[in-house]
Design an enzyme around this catalytic site. Structure first.
Site, PDB file in Angstrom:
ATOM      1  N   PRO A  59      45.467  43.321  43.111  1.00 32.84           N
ATOM      2  CA  PRO A  59      45.037  44.543  43.814  1.00 32.84           C
ATOM      3  C   PRO A  59      45.940  44.799  45.018  1.00 32.84           C
ATOM      4  O   PRO A  59      46.254  43.883  45.770  1.00 32.84           O
ATOM      5  CB  PRO A  59      43.606  44.206  44.255  1.00 32.84           C
ATOM      6  CG  PRO A  59      43.163  43.130  43.323  1.00 32.84           C
ATOM      7  CD  PRO A  59      44.389  42.329  43.018  1.00 32.84           C
ATOM      8  N   GLU A  60      46.379  46.043  45.164  1.00 31.41           N
ATOM      9  CA  GLU A  60      47.207  46.418  46.299  1.00 31.41           C
ATOM     10  C   GLU A  60      46.340  47.162  47.312  1.00 31.41           C
ATOM     11  O   GLU A  60      45.130  47.257  47.152  1.00 31.41           O
ATOM     12  CB  GLU A  60      48.406  47.244  45.808  1.00 31.41           C
ATOM     13  CG  GLU A  60      49.257  46.460  44.815  1.00 31.41           C
ATOM     14  CD  GLU A  60      50.466  47.220  44.305  1.00 31.41           C
ATOM     15  OE1 GLU A  60      50.967  48.121  45.018  1.00 31.41           O
ATOM     16  OE2 GLU A  60      50.921  46.930  43.185  1.00 31.41           O
ATOM     17  N   HIS A 108      33.217  32.062  35.811  1.00 27.42           N
ATOM     18  CA  HIS A 108      34.123  32.710  36.763  1.00 27.42           C
ATOM     19  C   HIS A 108      33.418  33.126  38.056  1.00 27.42           C
ATOM     20  O   HIS A 108      34.029  33.742  38.917  1.00 27.42           O
ATOM     21  CB  HIS A 108      34.777  33.925  36.119  1.00 27.42           C
ATOM     22  CG  HIS A 108      35.525  33.616  34.856  1.00 27.42           C
ATOM     23  ND1 HIS A 108      36.494  32.638  34.788  1.00 27.42           N
ATOM     24  CD2 HIS A 108      35.429  34.155  33.602  1.00 27.42           C
ATOM     25  CE1 HIS A 108      36.976  32.580  33.558  1.00 27.42           C
ATOM     26  NE2 HIS A 108      36.353  33.481  32.815  1.00 27.42           N
ATOM     27  N   ARG A 145      41.206  33.593  37.627  1.00 25.12           N
ATOM     28  CA  ARG A 145      42.311  32.661  37.887  1.00 25.12           C
ATOM     29  C   ARG A 145      42.050  31.701  39.044  1.00 25.12           C
ATOM     30  O   ARG A 145      42.841  30.801  39.298  1.00 25.12           O
ATOM     31  CB  ARG A 145      43.599  33.445  38.153  1.00 25.12           C
ATOM     32  CG  ARG A 145      44.023  34.306  36.964  1.00 25.12           C
ATOM     33  CD  ARG A 145      45.443  34.756  37.130  1.00 25.12           C
ATOM     34  NE  ARG A 145      45.888  35.594  36.033  1.00 25.12           N
ATOM     35  CZ  ARG A 145      47.140  35.988  35.843  1.00 25.12           C
ATOM     36  NH1 ARG A 145      48.087  35.614  36.691  1.00 25.12           N
ATOM     37  NH2 ARG A 145      47.469  36.752  34.826  1.00 25.12           N
TER      38      ARG A 145
END
Length: 282
Positions: free
Chosen positions: A2-3, A94, A113
């Site tokens: 995400p930016e 997760h 991740r």
């Protein structure tokens, strides 16, 4: 990853969902997510704390509690999911951190991740956090000085694409938006930064401000798993001109978009609009 536009959209969503809520319990299911303090201390200190607001600096989220600031970085695929009271909260492999609130609702942090990180610091101390204190200016007119930007370009030995990804130059710009701003400014991603003319530097500066503002308004770009804090996908992908458009016609000149590797990052550009200009290095 995400930016800035995606993180800003998450921030806005979280404010509507959890602002003014009081923490009843914190459960950490993957301890490595917590950088500091120790996990038990992290959980204990947050009990009874109220979320007064949620801020953002670059790609960092800052939960402003009564007595502490919780710094959160989503990294590649981290995301928050809110569960209203009287609703069964989904928990899977997760789900790594769970914030339970006194009203029965909860906020869960999920990360496929496991790259995301959180740190709890004293109130008002987040600007001094190691990942935040080195950040460059926010890409908005009031903070992003053209003069300072030009100076960084002139003193850099880097190509322009990797320089834009350096968070010390400008905060929040990542791979997607770096490609987009370079296309808008008609600059080749492999152009040495210090060879940009004053006019090119001005165009690039304005492109950074314009593209990121437009992306924030659109709620960010949905690439792979990104969704905002309300579970909604962003819409800026419909406005992308080059990123992910390999082989498609350039919106300006209809030349097929090309993809190359620049500093190990997949990079999209128009070979006609964004010509590499051979200039002597100063």
């Amino acid at each position: 990853m995400p930016e800035l536009p995606e993180v800003e959209t998450v921030r806005k969503g979280l404010v509507t969902l959890v602002q003014d809520k009081t923490v009843a319990e914190v459960i950490v299911r993957w301890p490595k997510i917590i950088e500091s303090p120790a996990v038990d201390t992290f959980c204990q200190k947050l009990i009874g704390q109220v979320i007064n607001d949620i801020a953002r600096r670059g790609k960092f989220l800052i939960f402003e509690f009564t007595d502490f600031d919780l710094i959160s970085h989503l990294r590649m695929e981290g995301k928050y999911e809110y569960t209203p009271k009287n609703t069964e909260a989904p928990v899977d492999k997760h789900t790594h951190v769970i914030f339970k609130f006194t009203d029965g609702s909860q906020l869960s942090y999920h990360d496929v991740r496991k790259f995301g990180r959180m740190a709890l610091v004293e109130k008002g101390q987040y600007p001094f956090y190691k990942g935040i204190k080195q950040l460059g200016p926010e890409p908005v007119e009031e903070e992003f000085s053209l003069q300072a930007f030009e100076k960084k370009l002139q003193h850099s030995s880097s190509l322009i694409k990797p320089l834009l990804l350096n968070q010390k130059v400008v905060a929040g710009l990542g791979n997607i938006y770096a490609d987009e701003v370079l296309w808008l400014a008609k600059i080749h991603p492999q152009q040495p930064a210090r060879t940009l003319t004053k006019k090119e530097a001005e165009s690039l500066h304005q492109a950074i401000i314009a593209i990121l503002a437009k992306a924030v308004r659109a709620g960010g770009t949905t690439i792979r798993s990104y969704k905002n804090a309300l579970g909604e996908a962003g819409f800026f992908q419909v406005s992308l001109n080059v990123y992910g458009k390999t082989g498609e016609p350039c919106p300006r000149c209809e030349t097929p978009i090309k993809k190359i590797k620049v500093a190990q990052r997949g990079t999209h550009f128009c070979p006609h609009c964004q010509k590499l200009k051979r200039r002597k290095l100063s």
